[in-house]
Design an enzyme around this catalytic site. Structure first.
Site, PDB file in Angstrom:
ATOM      1  N   ASP A  19       0.824  -1.199   0.000  1.00  0.00           N
ATOM      2  CA  ASP A  19       0.000   0.000   0.000  1.00  0.00           C
ATOM      3  C   ASP A  19       0.862   1.255   0.000  1.00  0.00           C
ATOM      4  O   ASP A  19       0.634   2.201  -0.758  1.00  0.00           O
ATOM      5  CB  ASP A  19      -0.924  -0.010   1.227  1.00  0.00           C
ATOM      6  CG  ASP A  19      -2.190   0.808   1.010  1.00  0.00           C
ATOM      7  OD1 ASP A  19      -2.087   1.933   0.496  1.00  0.00           O
ATOM      8  OD2 ASP A  19      -3.278   0.326   1.350  1.00  0.00           O
TER       9      ASP A  19
ATOM     10  N   ASN B 286      -5.598   1.553  -0.071  1.00  0.00           N
ATOM     11  CA  ASN B 286      -5.581   0.868  -1.371  1.00  0.00           C
ATOM     12  C   ASN B 286      -5.831  -0.622  -1.221  1.00  0.00           C
ATOM     13  O   ASN B 286      -6.513  -1.227  -2.053  1.00  0.00           O
ATOM     14  CB  ASN B 286      -4.242   1.119  -2.071  1.00  0.00           C
ATOM     15  CG  ASN B 286      -4.076   2.572  -2.440  1.00  0.00           C
ATOM     16  OD1 ASN B 286      -4.836   3.116  -3.227  1.00  0.00           O
ATOM     17  ND2 ASN B 286      -3.089   3.239  -1.850  1.00  0.00           N
ATOM     18  N   ASP B 287      -5.296  -1.237  -0.170  1.00  0.00           N
ATOM     19  CA  ASP B 287      -5.589  -2.642   0.091  1.00  0.00           C
ATOM     20  C   ASP B 287      -7.089  -2.865   0.238  1.00  0.00           C
ATOM     21  O   ASP B 287      -7.662  -3.773  -0.373  1.00  0.00           O
ATOM     22  CB  ASP B 287      -4.886  -3.096   1.374  1.00  0.00           C
ATOM     23  CG  ASP B 287      -3.432  -3.467   1.153  1.00  0.00           C
ATOM     24  OD1 ASP B 287      -3.152  -4.263   0.249  1.00  0.00           O
ATOM     25  OD2 ASP B 287      -2.576  -2.966   1.896  1.00  0.00           O
ATOM     26  N   ILE B 288      -7.717  -2.048   1.063  1.00  0.00           N
ATOM     27  CA  ILE B 288      -9.129  -2.256   1.370  1.00  0.00           C
ATOM     28  C   ILE B 288     -10.007  -1.905   0.173  1.00  0.00           C
ATOM     29  O   ILE B 288     -10.908  -2.674  -0.205  1.00  0.00           O
ATOM     30  CB  ILE B 288      -9.528  -1.442   2.611  1.00  0.00           C
ATOM     31  CG1 ILE B 288      -8.759  -1.957   3.839  1.00  0.00           C
ATOM     32  CG2 ILE B 288     -11.029  -1.533   2.854  1.00  0.00           C
ATOM     33  CD1 ILE B 288      -8.817  -1.046   5.034  1.00  0.00           C
TER      34      ILE B 288
ATOM     35  N   GLY C 102      -9.718  -4.485  -2.513  1.00  0.00           N
ATOM     36  CA  GLY C 102     -10.591  -5.617  -2.215  1.00  0.00           C
ATOM     37  C   GLY C 102     -12.036  -5.316  -2.538  1.00  0.00           C
ATOM     38  O   GLY C 102     -12.770  -6.163  -3.066  1.00  0.00           O
TER      39      GLY C 102
END
Length: 404
Positions: A144, A171-173, A176
């Site tokens: 991220d 960005n990870d979340i 997803g």
């Protein structure tokens, strides 16, 4: 959660009947699986026999596993072995969706890449969550913070000479989340065509999407972007103010009705006739004088009294909270935004639910984060294996079965 509570909670399962096999770790893949699980899908998390490595993280990453593993079942499977790979393929054959977020090429080495899987499971929706979509960067590893730096977000968050990571794995979340959006679109398409899809969502492109408005601002205005830490506000009052008791409140006074309500409530009716403040744009032009004057007013109030007054006036405001403060937030607690959860180590905690409701109801926690291999036996029996087969796999070390 009691069995009766689980049965009541299970009624709100819009994705009931959907089976998802999750080969993932860290945040991006698990957050994708979590959203599908909360929506009611049967999400099977495939862990190595020692367990997902995020179970053992410390420091700022200590909460990863507990945060993103509720409502999932766990099978502990050694996919480095031939027998483990056979079981993985059988699990995939019995699934609607596969999620993976391992480094490029890893699953290909064990025959679980999209091309290999599509040959025996053509209806499967295969979702790869990566650092980059196909292109010159696609084989790079990313985190991220890496994409925040190269994607402009760290620049806009920090000081001009000190880019700073945002205070969450945005960005990870969101990567997803975009995976979930594409999965649901592919499932709707499969109802018409009978075919699966290969889906990719990526950290870098997600970050670029977040920066779209800043990019477009440069086009429209002809000016380079300026970090928010030093950027002039486009709004008349959109600032953090000190209060008498040493606290801070963020307060906005944007619209004409808000401006009039503020001036009358705080004995500044004269400002309503002041030509410097006749319009919102006029007030923006005179912020250098106006904001210090408003700061003097608010500094005479304690935080609680000022917040109450602003609430009465319907002026947007916010205290500056730390993450731990949210456990005691009255709105989150009274509206059901936090749910009780039992951690894998036996401890109790509260955790935020998905920020959505359906018919006024929040999507519940049905199952607490699982122990390593907690559901290995039942999952294997569901795909046709006998208790004897399961025990043989356990003794061979191919699977781990949690104690009953």
């Amino acid at each position: 959660m009691t069995m009766a509570a689980r049965e009541t909670a299970s009624e709100l399962r819009p994705l009931a009947g959907l089976r998802v096999i999750e080969f993932s770790q860290m945040v991006m893949g698990p957050s994708c699986g979590l959203i599908l699980a909360d929506l009611g899908a049967d999400v099977i998390k495939v862990e190595p026999p020692k367990g997902d490595r995020t179970r053992y993280f410390k420091g700022p990453a200590a909460g990863f596993f507990a945060t993103y593993s509720r409502n999932k079942r766990s099978i502990a499977l050694d996919t480095s072995t031939t027998e483990g790979q056979k079981i993985a393929r059988k699990l995939i054959e019995h699934s609607d969706v596969l999620i993976e977020n391992f480094r490029p090429g890893l699953l290909k080495r064990i025959g679980l890449d999209y091309e290999s899987v599509a040959a025996f499971a053509p209806r499967l929706i295969y979702c790869s969550l990566k650092g980059y979509l196909p292109g010159p960067y696609e084989n790079r590893l990313a985190l991220d913070e890496v994409v925040q730096m190269m994607g402009g977000l760290a620049y806009m968050t920090g000081l001009p000479d000190r880019p700073m990571r945002a205070g969450a794995s945005v960005n990870d979340i969101m990567g997803g989340m975009f995976g979930v959006i594409a999965i649901q679109a592919a499932l709707a398409e499969r109802q018409r065509t009978g075919r699966g899809r290969y889906i990719q969502s990526a950290l870098y492109e997600n970050n670029v999407f977040l920066m779209a408005q800043a990019m477009m601002c440069e086009v429209v205005s002809g000016q380079p972007s300026i970090p928010y830490s030093i950027k002039d506000s486009p709004w008349p009052v959109y600032d953090l103010f000190d209060t008498r008791d040493g606290s801070k409140l963020f307060v906005t006074i944007v619209g004409e009705e808000q401006w009039e309500a503020f001036c009358r409530a705080f004995d500044r009716e004269a400002w309503l006739a002041d030509p410097r403040f006749a319009t919102s744009n006029d007030r923006v032009d005179h912020r250098s004088w106006l904001i210090p004057e408003i700061a003097k007013i608010f500094k005479q109030w304690d935080k609680a009294d000022l917040a109450s007054r602003l609430e009465q006036l319907d002026l947007p405001y916010a205290p500056v909270n730390k993450p731990g403060d949210l456990f005691d937030d009255p709105h989150l607690n009274q509206s059901g935004g936090l749910t009780d959860i039992r951690l894998p180590d036996g401890g109790e905690a509260k955790t935020p639910l998905l920020p959505i409701s359906m018919d006024g109801r929040r999507l519940p926690n049905r199952y607490d984060p699982p122990g390593i291999g907690e559901h290995s036996g039942e999952i294997l029996r569901e795909i046709g294996m006998s208790p004897k087969d399961v025990e043989a796999l356990r003794q061979a070390g191919t699977i781990k079965v949690a104690p009953s």
